[in-house]
Design a protein around this motif. Structure first.
Motif, short mmCIF file in Angstrom:
data_model
loop_
_atom_site.label_atom_id
_atom_site.label_comp_id
_atom_site.label_asym_id
_atom_site.label_seq_id
_atom_site.Cartn_x
_atom_site.Cartn_y
_atom_site.Cartn_z
N GLU A 144 0.81 -1.22 0.00
CA GLU A 144 0.00 0.00 0.00
C GLU A 144 0.84 1.27 0.00
OE1 GLU A 144 -3.44 0.25 2.53
OE2 GLU A 144 -3.16 2.39 2.85
N SER A 145 1.87 1.34 0.87
CA SER A 145 2.57 2.63 0.95
C SER A 145 3.36 2.91 -0.33
CB SER A 145 3.43 2.72 2.22
OG SER A 145 4.54 1.90 2.09
N ALA A 146 3.95 1.86 -0.94
CA ALA A 146 4.68 2.07 -2.19
C ALA A 146 3.73 2.51 -3.30
CB ALA A 146 5.39 0.77 -2.60
N ALA A 147 2.53 1.88 -3.34
CA ALA A 147 1.58 2.19 -4.41
C ALA A 147 1.00 3.59 -4.24
CB ALA A 147 0.49 1.13 -4.45
N VAL A 148 0.71 3.97 -3.00
CA VAL A 148 0.15 5.32 -2.76
C VAL A 148 1.18 6.38 -3.13
CG1 VAL A 148 -0.57 6.92 -0.94
CG2 VAL A 148 -1.54 4.63 -1.03
N GLN A 149 2.43 6.13 -2.76
CA GLN A 149 3.50 7.08 -3.10
C GLN A 149 3.62 7.21 -4.62
OE1 GLN A 149 7.15 5.85 -1.25
NE2 GLN A 149 8.16 7.79 -1.77
N ALA A 150 3.52 6.10 -5.32
CA ALA A 150 3.61 6.13 -6.79
C ALA A 150 2.42 6.90 -7.37
CB ALA A 150 3.64 4.71 -7.34
N ALA A 151 1.24 6.73 -6.78
CA ALA A 151 0.03 7.42 -7.28
C ALA A 151 0.16 8.92 -7.05
CB ALA A 151 -1.21 6.88 -6.59
N GLN A 152 0.69 9.29 -5.88
CA GLN A 152 0.83 10.73 -5.57
C GLN A 152 1.82 11.41 -6.49
OE1 GLN A 152 1.66 10.19 -1.44
NE2 GLN A 152 -0.43 10.72 -0.79
N GLY A 153 2.84 10.66 -6.93
CA GLY A 153 3.87 11.29 -7.77
C GLY A 153 3.59 11.14 -9.25
N LEU A 154 2.39 10.69 -9.61
CA LEU A 154 2.09 10.42 -11.03
C LEU A 154 2.13 11.70 -11.85
CD1 LEU A 154 1.32 7.70 -12.34
CD2 LEU A 154 -1.05 8.48 -12.29
N ALA A 155 2.80 11.64 -13.01
CA ALA A 155 2.86 12.82 -13.89
C ALA A 155 2.34 12.39 -15.27
CB ALA A 155 4.30 13.31 -13.99
N LEU A 156 1.95 13.40 -16.06
CA LEU A 156 1.37 13.08 -17.37
C LEU A 156 2.31 12.24 -18.24
CD1 LEU A 156 -0.62 16.26 -18.43
CD2 LEU A 156 -1.50 13.99 -17.91
N GLU A 157 3.65 12.50 -18.11
CA GLU A 157 4.58 11.74 -18.95
C GLU A 157 4.59 10.24 -18.60
OE1 GLU A 157 5.48 14.54 -17.41
OE2 GLU A 157 7.34 14.31 -16.27
N ASN A 158 4.12 9.90 -17.38
CA ASN A 158 4.05 8.48 -17.02
C ASN A 158 2.97 7.74 -17.83
OD1 ASN A 158 4.49 9.62 -13.70
ND2 ASN A 158 6.01 8.46 -14.82
N LEU A 159 2.08 8.50 -18.49
CA LEU A 159 0.97 7.86 -19.20
C LEU A 159 1.30 7.50 -20.64
CD1 LEU A 159 -1.99 10.05 -17.85
CD2 LEU A 159 -1.12 7.88 -16.98
N THR A 160 2.54 7.76 -21.06
CA THR A 160 2.88 7.51 -22.47
C THR A 160 3.89 6.37 -22.63
OG1 THR A 160 4.51 9.27 -22.31
CG2 THR A 160 2.39 9.86 -23.27
N ASP A 161 4.32 5.76 -21.52
CA ASP A 161 5.31 4.68 -21.60
C ASP A 161 4.71 3.48 -22.34
OD1 ASP A 161 6.97 2.44 -20.95
OD2 ASP A 161 7.79 3.59 -19.28
N PRO A 162 5.37 2.99 -23.42
CA PRO A 162 4.80 1.85 -24.16
C PRO A 162 4.65 0.59 -23.31
CG PRO A 162 6.91 2.58 -25.12
CD PRO A 162 6.60 3.51 -24.00
N ARG A 163 5.42 0.48 -22.23
CA ARG A 163 5.30 -0.71 -21.37
C ARG A 163 4.00 -0.76 -20.58
NH1 ARG A 163 9.96 -0.39 -17.48
NH2 ARG A 163 9.37 1.80 -17.59
N LEU A 164 3.23 0.36 -20.62
CA LEU A 164 1.93 0.36 -19.93
C LEU A 164 1.02 -0.75 -20.45
CD1 LEU A 164 0.88 4.13 -19.74
CD2 LEU A 164 1.88 2.73 -17.95
N ARG A 165 1.17 -1.09 -21.74
CA ARG A 165 0.26 -2.06 -22.36
C ARG A 165 0.69 -3.50 -22.12
NH1 ARG A 165 -3.56 0.75 -21.85
NH2 ARG A 165 -4.54 -1.22 -22.32
N ASP A 166 1.88 -3.74 -21.53
CA ASP A 166 2.34 -5.12 -21.31
C ASP A 166 1.39 -5.86 -20.37
OD1 ASP A 166 4.47 -4.43 -22.85
OD2 ASP A 166 5.97 -4.43 -21.22
N GLU A 167 1.30 -7.18 -20.59
CA GLU A 167 0.43 -8.00 -19.73
C GLU A 167 0.88 -7.94 -18.27
OE1 GLU A 167 -2.16 -8.35 -22.18
OE2 GLU A 167 -2.54 -9.82 -20.61
#
Ligand code: DC
Length: 208
Positions: free
Chosen positions: A52-75
């Motif tokens: 939980e704490s790692a995931a919440v920290q990652a969510a809080q630091g989310l930036a728009l550029e994180n949404l374009t990584d091609p690895r997002l679509r990996d299984e």
């Protein structure tokens, strides 16, 4: 006009959301990409997506550029996303981002699992898109093969079933149709036919 599109993975909601956004001239947000981006940040930092704490920290630091990584679509990212999405504190962090997007002047199209039930309960149109697990596994396998990745349909179908189970049975914001959602089963529809059906539903909602 806010259009909320929910449904399980590979049912066609992403394609429909993009098609509806283009047809009606609205911006589109793929909310699954937010959960995928959180998961990828945790994995890249060497963390556990169930922490939980790692995931919440990652969510809080989310930036728009994180949404374009091609690895997002990996299984692997999809599976990890399903785990971070089951953490209520992660979902809370992402609510404001999604509601801000939906609140743009003119409206928006958002697709995900809880758009019609939690994020935009007052959306003008709610669609719940589904398809049989076999059809969804087949589509995912075709997508993977098109990218030159190996694809085992039976394994993909098992993974889809595992993810459905987790998304549908989590305590917070489980995957389920809103009471006022229009159900669209795309099992026997190609992309064009599914889009025509979705446009017809939206038009009918606009002209009471
Ligand atoms: O739609 P997708 O496969 O990109 O979603 C990735 C994961 O994120 C999936 O397991 C469900 C979860 N998700 C969610 O819980 N709520 C959303 N609004 C969108 C996605």
């Amino acid at each position: 006009m806010i259009i909320a599109i929910d449904g399980p993975s590979a049912a066609g909601k992403g394609t429909l959301a993009k098609g509806l956004a283009a047809h009606f001239g609205l911006p589109h947000l793929d909310t699954g990409a937010l959960y995928r981006a959180v998961a990828l940040r945790v994995l890249d930092a060497g963390g556990d997506p169930g922490d939980e704490s790692a995931a919440v920290q990652a969510a809080q630091g989310l930036a728009l550029e994180n949404l374009t990584d091609p690895r997002l679509r990996d299984e692997a990212t999809g599976s990890a996303a399903s785990r971070v999405a089951a953490i209520p504190a992660v979902r809370e962090v992402l609510v404001a981002f999604q509601r801000d997007f939906a609140g743009q002047p003119g409206g928006a199209v958002l697709d995900g699992r809880d758009i019609g039930t939690v994020i935009c309960p007052d959306a003008d149109v709610k669609l719940f898109v589904s398809a049989s697990p076999a059809a969804r596994a087949e589509r995912r396998a075709l997508e993977m093969k098109a990218k030159g990745q190996p694809a085992d349909v039976a394994e993909i179908e098992r993974d889809i079933a595992r993810r459905d189970e987790r998304d549908s049975n989590r305590a917070q914001s489980p995957l389920k149709p809103a009471e006022d959602a229009h159900l669209l089963d795309t099992t026997n529809l190609d992309i064009e036919a599914a889009l025509m059906a979705a446009i017809a539903i939206v038009q009918a909602c606009r002209t009471p």
